[in-house]
Design a protein around this motif. Sequence first.
Motif, PDB file in Angstrom:
ATOM      1  N   ILE A 138      80.686  -7.940   5.815  1.00 15.91           N
ATOM      2  CA  ILE A 138      81.327  -7.347   7.258  1.00 15.91           C
ATOM      3  C   ILE A 138      82.170  -6.321   6.190  1.00 15.91           C
ATOM      4  O   ILE A 138      82.373  -5.111   6.959  1.00 15.91           O
ATOM      5  N   ASP A 139      82.295  -6.275   5.332  1.00 13.52           N
ATOM      6  CA  ASP A 139      82.745  -5.138   3.878  1.00 13.52           C
ATOM      7  C   ASP A 139      82.088  -3.819   3.866  1.00 13.52           C
ATOM      8  O   ASP A 139      81.995  -2.757   3.717  1.00 13.52           O
ATOM      9  N   ALA A 140      80.105  -4.480   3.686  1.00 10.00           N
ATOM     10  CA  ALA A 140      79.205  -3.640   4.046  1.00 10.00           C
ATOM     11  C   ALA A 140      78.580  -2.300   5.128  1.00 10.00           C
ATOM     12  O   ALA A 140      79.066  -1.087   5.173  1.00 10.00           O
ATOM     13  N   GLU A 141      79.489  -3.359   6.239  1.00  7.90           N
ATOM     14  CA  GLU A 141      79.211  -2.987   7.528  1.00  7.90           C
ATOM     15  C   GLU A 141      80.574  -1.892   7.703  1.00  7.90           C
ATOM     16  O   GLU A 141      80.539   0.164   8.296  1.00  7.90           O
ATOM     17  N   VAL A 142      81.795  -2.014   6.814  1.00  5.96           N
ATOM     18  CA  VAL A 142      82.803  -0.998   7.151  1.00  5.96           C
ATOM     19  C   VAL A 142      82.757   0.048   6.916  1.00  5.96           C
ATOM     20  O   VAL A 142      82.916   1.450   7.152  1.00  5.96           O
ATOM     21  N   ILE A 143      82.303  -0.155   5.609  1.00  5.63           N
ATOM     22  CA  ILE A 143      81.795   1.001   4.344  1.00  5.63           C
ATOM     23  C   ILE A 143      80.515   2.246   5.043  1.00  5.63           C
ATOM     24  O   ILE A 143      80.594   3.021   4.943  1.00  5.63           O
ATOM     25  N   ALA A 144      79.801   0.887   5.779  1.00  6.75           N
ATOM     26  CA  ALA A 144      79.166   2.198   6.704  1.00  6.75           C
ATOM     27  C   ALA A 144      78.833   2.674   7.853  1.00  6.75           C
ATOM     28  O   ALA A 144      79.065   3.785   7.905  1.00  6.75           O
ATOM     29  N   PHE A 145      80.369   2.168   8.180  1.00  8.56           N
ATOM     30  CA  PHE A 145      80.839   3.296   9.758  1.00  8.56           C
ATOM     31  C   PHE A 145      80.760   4.475   9.209  1.00  8.56           C
ATOM     32  O   PHE A 145      80.627   5.093   8.849  1.00  8.56           O
ATOM     33  N   GLY A 146      81.684   5.001   7.502  1.00  2.95           N
ATOM     34  CA  GLY A 146      82.052   5.692   7.016  1.00  2.95           C
ATOM     35  C   GLY A 146      81.418   6.992   6.866  1.00  2.95           C
ATOM     36  O   GLY A 146      81.723   7.495   6.598  1.00  2.95           O
ATOM     37  N   TYR A 147      80.172   6.177   5.802  1.00  4.01           N
ATOM     38  CA  TYR A 147      79.368   6.827   5.396  1.00  4.01           C
ATOM     39  C   TYR A 147      78.664   6.939   5.987  1.00  4.01           C
ATOM     40  O   TYR A 147      78.042   8.513   6.552  1.00  4.01           O
ATOM     41  N   PHE A 148      78.093   6.839   7.760  1.00  2.00           N
ATOM     42  CA  PHE A 148      76.914   7.188   7.833  1.00  2.00           C
ATOM     43  C   PHE A 148      78.051   8.289   9.523  1.00  2.00           C
ATOM     44  O   PHE A 148      77.189   9.110   9.906  1.00  2.00           O
ATOM     45  N   PHE A 149      79.092   8.005   9.722  1.00  2.85           N
ATOM     46  CA  PHE A 149      79.859   8.852  10.248  1.00  2.85           C
ATOM     47  C   PHE A 149      79.744  10.808   9.900  1.00  2.85           C
ATOM     48  O   PHE A 149      79.160  11.169  10.049  1.00  2.85           O
ATOM     49  N   LEU A 150      80.240  10.361   8.676  1.00  2.00           N
ATOM     50  CA  LEU A 150      79.970  11.388   7.500  1.00  2.00           C
ATOM     51  C   LEU A 150      78.989  11.744   7.455  1.00  2.00           C
ATOM     52  O   LEU A 150      78.408  13.591   7.771  1.00  2.00           O
ATOM     53  N   LYS A 151      77.587  11.812   7.272  1.00  5.89           N
ATOM     54  CA  LYS A 151      76.382  11.593   6.922  1.00  5.89           C
ATOM     55  C   LYS A 151      75.746  12.163   8.804  1.00  5.89           C
ATOM     56  O   LYS A 151      75.733  13.632   9.036  1.00  5.89           O
ATOM     57  N   THR A 152      76.209  11.559   9.708  1.00  8.24           N
ATOM     58  CA  THR A 152      75.785  12.220  10.800  1.00  8.24           C
ATOM     59  C   THR A 152      76.639  13.455  11.380  1.00  8.24           C
ATOM     60  O   THR A 152      76.245  14.152  11.979  1.00  8.24           O
ATOM     61  N   LEU A 153      78.180  13.714  10.797  1.00  7.80           N
ATOM     62  CA  LEU A 153      78.802  15.399  10.856  1.00  7.80           C
ATOM     63  C   LEU A 153      77.814  16.666  10.194  1.00  7.80           C
ATOM     64  O   LEU A 153      77.887  17.424  10.301  1.00  7.80           O
ATOM     65  N   GLY A 154      76.825  15.689   8.917  1.00 11.57           N
ATOM     66  CA  GLY A 154      75.811  17.033   8.509  1.00 11.57           C
ATOM     67  C   GLY A 154      76.860  16.980   6.685  1.00 11.57           C
ATOM     68  O   GLY A 154      76.305  17.530   5.877  1.00 11.57           O
ATOM     69  N   ILE A 155      78.228  15.703   6.331  1.00 13.40           N
ATOM     70  CA  ILE A 155      78.011  15.995   5.135  1.00 13.40           C
ATOM     71  C   ILE A 155      76.862  15.316   4.448  1.00 13.40           C
ATOM     72  O   ILE A 155      76.928  14.175   4.361  1.00 13.40           O
TER      73      ILE A 155
END
Length: 424
Positions: A138-155
């Motif tokens: 779950i810890d990895a999944e929560v970090i993944a949410f934030g990380y891939f959200f930023l990446k998808t935004l193009g950051i």
Amino acid sequence: MAYQTIKGMYDVYGEEYRYFEKIDTLFKHFAELYGYEMIKTPILEYTGVFKKDNDTSDMVTKEMYTFTLNNKDYLTLRPEGTAGVIRSFVQNKMYGNELPVKLAYIGEMFRHERPQKGRQRQFNQLGIENIGNKDPLIDAEVIAFGYFFLKTLGIKDIKVLLNSLGDYDSRLNYKKALSDYFKDYEAELCGDCKDRLFKNPLRILDCKIDREKEFVRNAPKMSDYLSEDSLHYFDKVQMYLKALDIPFMIDDRLVRGLDYYTDTVFEVVSTNEESGAQSTIFGGGRYDNLVKEMGGPELSGIGFAIGEERLLILAKAEGIFTKEEKSLDAYVVNLLRDDPYALEVLSILRANSYSGEMDYYNRSLKAQFKSADRRKVRFTIIVGEDEKKTQSVNVKDAKTKMQDNVRLDDLIDYLDEKMGEEYE
Ligand code: HAM
């Protein structure tokens, strides 16, 4: 008297508002992808929701907007989202649902900090809380949410910092080691840290004044005090992040500004120089005791919150959000006076999802065409006495430069066909 906004608080309008909406829309999409339900909690809560006994964080001790009502209720404008969400989880007995309960939120937070670029007194957070189970997956999944959200935004310019604060026992041992160590340097500590030495020496490690001092840098490391369980847990979180291809760096001085964290903590920081001193885009971590402290059962949770204004600064610095004109489908050139026909045409357009504007001031034909041009509309729709009589309109297509007289009843089919041609 012309009023100004309160220091550290800003109006959001125009293109800035549209950028916020873009970010919110993508965030809600991610919430859906990852199985989170959106939640809204009140902006104003009883102070006890945020302030616990022996709290040592700056946020709780110095930065909260707190006041009393009728000399009895202590109320606080929320400085962060987690505490209110956990209060709601407990109050609404959500722990009776299948666990984990996964909640996401978007909203304004208030902290009385010294304003600067990326640091406001009213700001917006996008956050998630995953409550009920404790598992490194779950810890990895929560970090993944934030990380891939930023990446998808193009950051692009970000790095993930990771640390473990250990479980309750590890923390206790570490705090003792830190107070023993810092006692020798008491005279060199700032006023706040002298206080922290007894209350929570961990806070000294991220003190804005003391953190760069040589003796603080050389303080004992948390990693040497982690229990077997916490070490094992932390190893697994790292292993899972690697499996998900999320690059991260261990930062053993990352303690986070709030008191409720246990085990995994993380921050995502901007590496773009233009984003200024306030480079932490989001932060979060696990909290083993917060649900219980809030009067609920013994359940662990984990979450993060993204600072939306900081994200926007970074997105602009990276050229993701550039100035763009709001687009409009149609402009109705109105040659009638005291007549609702143009408004009727607009109403038909809007009812069929074509955005439109019209002239209300009886301006000259030339001036109205100029307005249509300025708004870069595809269709300029001209209505005058003749058109009204024949229940028709004249449509000029900016793309083909053609002009047609179209019956009002056929207008939407006509526009749909024109739009459809683009995709053929
Ligand atoms: P936090 O680190 O205090 O964590 O805040 C999260 C983010 O909010 C920061 O990384 C920053 O981007 C933004 N932020 C904080 N203060 C300001 C400010 N004055 N102006 C602009 N942006 C700011 C929390 O709030 C935790 N509730 C996160 C969390 C959720 N932990 C577990 N679940």
